[in-house]
Design a protein around this motif. Structure first.
Motif: not given
Length: 467
Positions: A235-241, A356-359
């Motif tokens: 989730l941290q890889r998504f833009p904060r907004g 995104e895809v989780t590791a």
């Protein structure tokens, strides 16, 4: 020694060059082999004495480490009737698998080249085994005088089951735990692995030991927490907004629907059980869906597909999607290429702006603890295992370890993530202590009748609290 399946296939040049095939008694029969069914593997805890050497066999599928290994790996995969669901066996299946592997190899080589020239699965499986061995010996081995040794064993590549068994014999192993790297039991994965292992023993192709089995650990709290932490990281890889707008899609490897109907395969229910526990752990913080990927062959498959789910989300106006590979415990082709390249491109074409895809769980410390707990739960050690885990008198707010068949099952009827693919539910084993006002327990092995099954699938996009 009995004439094993290798001798019976000695006329096939590919096998003499190092390709492998399952035991003939499995190849001959297209009908479900009873040894692949979950009810056949409710093993009792194994008594361990001080001084014993315990071998932990970590079953996995394997993968080609180089482009040259792609075709023989694919051949081995297609030789398994639990994977390629077509009504042929024996030598006819050999020629069919050989032909399909030849025709598909070039395409798969291109895909493996895009993720580094080979599968990382075997390397990561070895790292998991090393981490698990260290954890078991540090926490349980030293206080009890027991030595734990781990052995990766690949169903369709190397190190093979025979390799693992030979090494265990050389290491003078006394007792064995069969630990699948598949948290959710399926006849196509854990069932096939156990049947192949037993077939090798029946054919005198390996040594035998007192053995216990870990059938599933789909709701182990450490496994659930590890998945949740991977979600938080992604989730941290998504833009904060847009982080609050992200929809989760839990993607599981698909299996033929025939397995659900004819073999009463609990896989789809266990997948939904895992998803339910992950979202319960997260306080159902966002919309979520469960889908299936990686179909092979002409059979009917579990639904919905991951691609269809993402397309539907795009049509509904969602623009931020996080895919969670829920049944995969390492990064490999199905995650690194199929999800992160192929399905990502399809999502972007349909208007998903943030994907995104989780590791993979790989050697996440909590996942290694989950594997350790699943192993120790099936062993009767010379000391109280819960004192070793918790210290002192063993009292703690955490859950005690008990043999897996003694654990009750989660009541899937009370979850929003009920399985829409079948007319009954099979909740995963419930590890944690019951909480006040939490879901009721289902007795350990009581089947859920048709009348108790849900009348229709509940919407996963509207999370609800347990009542």
């Amino acid at each position: 020694m009995k004439a094993g399946f290798r001798a019976k296939f000695n006329a096939v040049p590919e096998l003499r060059r190092g390709w492998s095939a399952p035991p003939l008694d499995i190849l001959r029969a297209y009908d479900p082999d009873q040894r692949t069914l979950l009810s056949e593997h409710t093993a009792s805890p194994l008594r361990i004495e001080e001084g014993d050497r315990v071998g932990i066999v970590l079953f996995n599928l394997g993968g080609p480490s180089s482009l040259e290994e792609v075709e023989p790996f694919l051949y081995n995969l297609l030789m398994d009737p639990a994977v390629l669901d077509v009504p042929v066996g024996g030598r006819l299946r050999h020629w069919m698998a050989k032909s399909v592997a030849y025709l598909r190899a070039e395409t798969l080589r291109e895909r493996y080249e895009m993720i580094g020239g080979g599968s990382p699965l075997t390397r990561l499986a070895r790292e998991q085994a090393k981490a698990l061995q260290g954890h078991l010996n540090d926490r349980y081995g030293e206080p009890t005088g027991i030595e734990f040794l781990t052995y990766p064993a690949m169903r369709y590549w190397h190190p093979s089951y025979e390799d693992a068994a030979a090494q265990m014999a050389a290491d003078d192993i006394d007792k064995v735990v069969l630990l699948p790297s598949f948290p959710q039991y399926s006849t196509a994965t854990t069932g096939s692995a156990l049947a192949h292992w037993q077939g090798l023993g029946d054919a005198d192709e390996r040594a035998t030991w007192p053995t216990t089995v870990v059938p599933e650990y789909a709701a182990n709290p450490k496994y659930v927490q590890a998945l949740s932490e991977r979600i938080d990281e992604a989730l941290q890889r998504f833009p904060r907004g847009v982080q609050d707008e992200v929809v989760l899609v839990f993607s599981a490897h698909d299996t033929p629907f025939r397995m659900r109907n004819e073999q009463e395969d609990p896989f789809c229910c266990l997948v939904h059980s895992t998803v339910a526990q992950v979202m319960r752990h997260r306080n159902r913080d966002r919309p979520f869906h469960t889908a299936f990927q990686s179909m092979i062959g002409p059979s009917g498959w579990l639904t919905p597909s991951t691609q269809d789910t993402i397309t539907t989300l795009a049509d509904q106006g969602h623009q931020s999607v996080l895919v969670v590979p829920v049944t995969f415990v390492t990064d490999h082709l199905n995650t690194s290429y199929e999800l992160d390249i192929e399905i990502r491109a399809e999502a972007e074409e349909h208007g998903i702006d943030h994907f995104e895809v989780t590791a993979g769980l790989n050697t996440h410390p909590l996942f290694i603890e989950a594997l350790s707990e699943a192993t120790i739960a099936q062993l009767d050690l010379p000391m109280d295992v819960n004192q070793l885990r918790l210290g002192g008198d063993g009292r703690s707010q955490t859950y005690p370890l008990r043999p897996l068949r003694q654990l009750p099952r989660h009541d899937m009827k009370r979850h929003a993530a009920q399985c829409p693919n079948c007319g009954r539910t099979t909740g995963a084993r419930k590890w944690a202590l019951p909480e006040r006002s939490a879901e009721p327990e289902v007795s350990p092995d009581r089947p859920v009748s048709q009348s108790e099954a849900p009348s229709g699938p509940a919407s996963e996009s509207r999370p609800r609290e347990d009542s």
